[in-house]
Design a protein around this motif. Structure first.
Motif, PDB file in Angstrom:
ATOM      1  N   ALA A 230       0.849  -1.202   0.000  1.00  0.00           N
ATOM      2  CA  ALA A 230       0.000   0.000   0.000  1.00  0.00           C
ATOM      3  C   ALA A 230       0.883   1.251   0.000  1.00  0.00           C
ATOM      4  CB  ALA A 230      -0.914  -0.008   1.221  1.00  0.00           C
ATOM      5  N   GLY A 231       1.972   1.210   0.775  1.00  0.00           N
ATOM      6  CA  GLY A 231       2.882   2.357   0.834  1.00  0.00           C
ATOM      7  C   GLY A 231       3.487   2.639  -0.532  1.00  0.00           C
ATOM      8  N   VAL A 232       3.936   1.598  -1.204  1.00  0.00           N
ATOM      9  CA  VAL A 232       4.549   1.781  -2.527  1.00  0.00           C
ATOM     10  C   VAL A 232       3.477   2.253  -3.532  1.00  0.00           C
ATOM     11  CG1 VAL A 232       5.790   0.649  -4.413  1.00  0.00           C
ATOM     12  CG2 VAL A 232       6.325   0.044  -2.049  1.00  0.00           C
ATOM     13  N   ALA A 233       2.285   1.657  -3.437  1.00  0.00           N
ATOM     14  CA  ALA A 233       1.224   2.016  -4.401  1.00  0.00           C
ATOM     15  C   ALA A 233       0.810   3.481  -4.259  1.00  0.00           C
ATOM     16  CB  ALA A 233       0.011   1.101  -4.215  1.00  0.00           C
ATOM     17  N   THR A 234       0.769   3.967  -3.034  1.00  0.00           N
ATOM     18  CA  THR A 234       0.314   5.364  -2.856  1.00  0.00           C
ATOM     19  C   THR A 234       1.441   6.370  -3.088  1.00  0.00           C
ATOM     20  OG1 THR A 234       0.573   5.005  -0.489  1.00  0.00           O
ATOM     21  CG2 THR A 234      -1.678   4.995  -1.336  1.00  0.00           C
ATOM     22  N   SER A 235       2.695   5.914  -2.979  1.00  0.00           N
ATOM     23  CA  SER A 235       3.791   6.889  -3.107  1.00  0.00           C
ATOM     24  C   SER A 235       4.409   6.900  -4.515  1.00  0.00           C
ATOM     25  CB  SER A 235       4.873   6.599  -2.064  1.00  0.00           C
ATOM     26  OG  SER A 235       5.437   5.336  -2.318  1.00  0.00           O
ATOM     27  N   LYS A 283      -8.402  -0.339   2.469  1.00  0.00           N
ATOM     28  CA  LYS A 283      -8.283   0.503   3.675  1.00  0.00           C
ATOM     29  C   LYS A 283      -6.877   1.091   3.784  1.00  0.00           C
ATOM     30  CE  LYS A 283     -10.262  -2.493   6.547  1.00  0.00           C
ATOM     31  NZ  LYS A 283     -10.524  -3.133   7.805  1.00  0.00           N
ATOM     32  N   ALA A 284      -5.869   0.248   3.508  1.00  0.00           N
ATOM     33  CA  ALA A 284      -4.480   0.710   3.654  1.00  0.00           C
ATOM     34  C   ALA A 284      -4.130   1.785   2.628  1.00  0.00           C
ATOM     35  CB  ALA A 284      -3.529  -0.481   3.538  1.00  0.00           C
ATOM     36  N   THR A 285      -4.812   1.784   1.479  1.00  0.00           N
ATOM     37  CA  THR A 285      -4.535   2.812   0.467  1.00  0.00           C
ATOM     38  C   THR A 285      -5.587   3.936   0.545  1.00  0.00           C
ATOM     39  OG1 THR A 285      -5.800   1.508  -1.147  1.00  0.00           O
ATOM     40  CG2 THR A 285      -3.410   1.245  -1.197  1.00  0.00           C
ATOM     41  N   GLU A 286      -6.424   3.882   1.557  1.00  0.00           N
ATOM     42  CA  GLU A 286      -7.480   4.888   1.799  1.00  0.00           C
ATOM     43  C   GLU A 286      -8.342   5.142   0.561  1.00  0.00           C
ATOM     44  OE1 GLU A 286      -5.245   8.179   3.299  1.00  0.00           O
ATOM     45  OE2 GLU A 286      -4.780   7.140   5.155  1.00  0.00           O
ATOM     46  N   GLY A 287      -8.533   4.094  -0.207  1.00  0.00           N
ATOM     47  CA  GLY A 287      -9.394   4.207  -1.390  1.00  0.00           C
ATOM     48  C   GLY A 287      -8.812   5.066  -2.493  1.00  0.00           C
ATOM     49  N   LYS A 288      -7.509   5.375  -2.392  1.00  0.00           N
ATOM     50  CA  LYS A 288      -6.920   6.308  -3.373  1.00  0.00           C
ATOM     51  C   LYS A 288      -6.366   5.600  -4.609  1.00  0.00           C
ATOM     52  CE  LYS A 288      -5.682   9.780   0.049  1.00  0.00           C
ATOM     53  NZ  LYS A 288      -4.767   9.857   1.174  1.00  0.00           N
TER      54      LYS A 288
END
Ligand SMILES: Cc1cc2nc3c(=O)[nH]c(=O)nc-3n(C[C@H](O)[C@H](O)[C@H](O)COP(=O)(O)O)c2cc1C
Length: 356
Positions: A230-235, A283-288
């Motif tokens: 999730a961290g890599v996907a959102t950043s 949830k971990a990507t806050e739907g983004k």
């Protein structure tokens, strides 16, 4: 709709599973789906994701059409989009046969194909032969078993096929290529995504358009893995995640005599665990980050459960083995009914509503 699959099923299931699959691909190449008079999609199923329009959110998952041999035939089954591959740079034969098993009592499949495919040159030729008017298609790229630099294989796939598909899937979650899933760890994933996105930037600089790049992950992830992904996907600038590939888990409840075969399990027993991981990733990507939910879909209710867990689109494969092509029409009709019953007028409004 006229559906001939119930008549053909005893014949198809009397064949070895891999032979039956090859037979099906051969029929689809000729445009024969076994279903006739399928209606147009209900407008409530239309949706926009990754900047693309879909007449319905139900896609064909990767692995069914590994060499993009039957793209147009598969689209005739009523899918809103189809994903071909996994393709690796060099052709490879995959693991020894038998490597595909029907777990009839469990409505499941185990496969350990190991990326058998004709390679990028063949896949490219197939994509180039497609008509311009068609549903969106994805090209799912992978790495050869003997590759020294696996990341370089993904980059080659994207460079060679750039502009020929509507999106790419970077498949780092097959359990059948030893070590492949290690690419899901944070450092490896950051390096892989960095190089893949660099390849896209180079293409864009030469005037090629923007092609979305998704990453397909396994269902067998720990909490820490989910946080990393999730961290890599959102950043980073990846466009979405596909959740999930097959599982290496073997649920206690499996009954079939094939349950201990090695490989990835898919179909009904994968529905609950893959939807759970999908919800956790949402949830971990806050739907983004747009998500494609896949694993065990056998009904409109299953597809709806994935949408409520956070999927903007869904895919299926294994249940076609048991229910045939009419499954696609049934999933779509039931999904439209469920959306309306809950008062939704479009899919996007239902995405993630299963979370408190
Ligand atoms: C026989 C078979 C081959 C598959 N091959 C691939 C593949 O090459 N690449 C990939 O990303 N997923 C592959 N998959 C996984 C599916 O795309 C999907 O993620 C998984 O089967 C869960 O969905 P399902 O339960 O609807 O089949 C394969 C699945 C099956 C059953």
């Amino acid at each position: 709709m006229i559906n001939l699959f119930p008549l053909a099923r005893p014949f198809v299931h009397s064949m070895d599973p891999e032979a039956a699959h090859n037979f099906t691909i051969g029929m689809l190449k000729r445009g024969v789906t076994g279903c006739f008079l399928m209606g147009a999609d209900d407008p409530i199923l239309a949706t926009e994701v990754f900047g693309m329009s879909f007449t319905n959110p139900v896609g064909l998952a990767a692995g069914f059409d590994k060499n993009a041999d039957a793209v147009m035939g598969a689209q005739k089954m009523g899918f809103g989009f189809t994903e071909a591959g996994t393709v690796t740079p060099k052709p490879q034969t995959g693991n020894d046969k038998p490597r595909l098993f029907r777990l009839k009592e469990d409505r499941a499949v185990i496969n350990r194909f190991g990326f058998n495919n004709e390679g990028l040159a063949y896949f490219e030729k197939q994509l180039r032969s497609l008509p311009g008017v068609r549903k969106p298609i994805g090209a799912n790229v992978g790495a050869n078993k003997d590759a020294e630099d696996r990341t370089a294989d993904y980059v080659s796939g994207i460079k060679q096929l750039y502009g020929l598909s509507d999106y790419f899937t970077v498949n780092i979650s097959s359990p059948n290529t030893p070590g492949l899933r290690a690419l899901q760890s944070r450092a490896a994933l950051e390096d892989l995504i960095g190089r893949v996105l660099e390849a896209r930037e180079e293409k864009i600089k030469t005037g090629a358009g923007y092609v979305p790049i998704l990453v397909k992950i396994a269902p067998d992830l720990l909490e820490a893995d989910i946080a990393d992904i999730a961290g890599v996907a959102t950043s980073t600038k990846i466009d979405g995640l596909i959740v999930s590939n097959t599982t290496i888990e073997r649920p206690e409840a499996l009954k079939s005599s094939h349950k201990s075969e090695g490989g990835g399990l898919s179909g009904a027993p994968l529905m609950a665990p893959s939807t759970k991981i999908l919800g956790e990733i949402y949830k971990a990507t806050e739907g983004k980050v747009p998500l494609i939910g896949v694993g065990g879909i056998a009904s409109g209710a299953d597809a709806y459960a994935k949408i409520r867990a956070g999927a903007s689109l869904v895919q299926l494969y294994s249940m076609l083995v048991y229910d045939g092509p009419a499954l696609v029409a049934r999933v779509k009709a039931d999904l439209a009914h469920l959306l309306k019953a809950d008062g939704f007028t479009r899919i996007a409004d239902a995405v993630g509503t299963g979370h408190p």
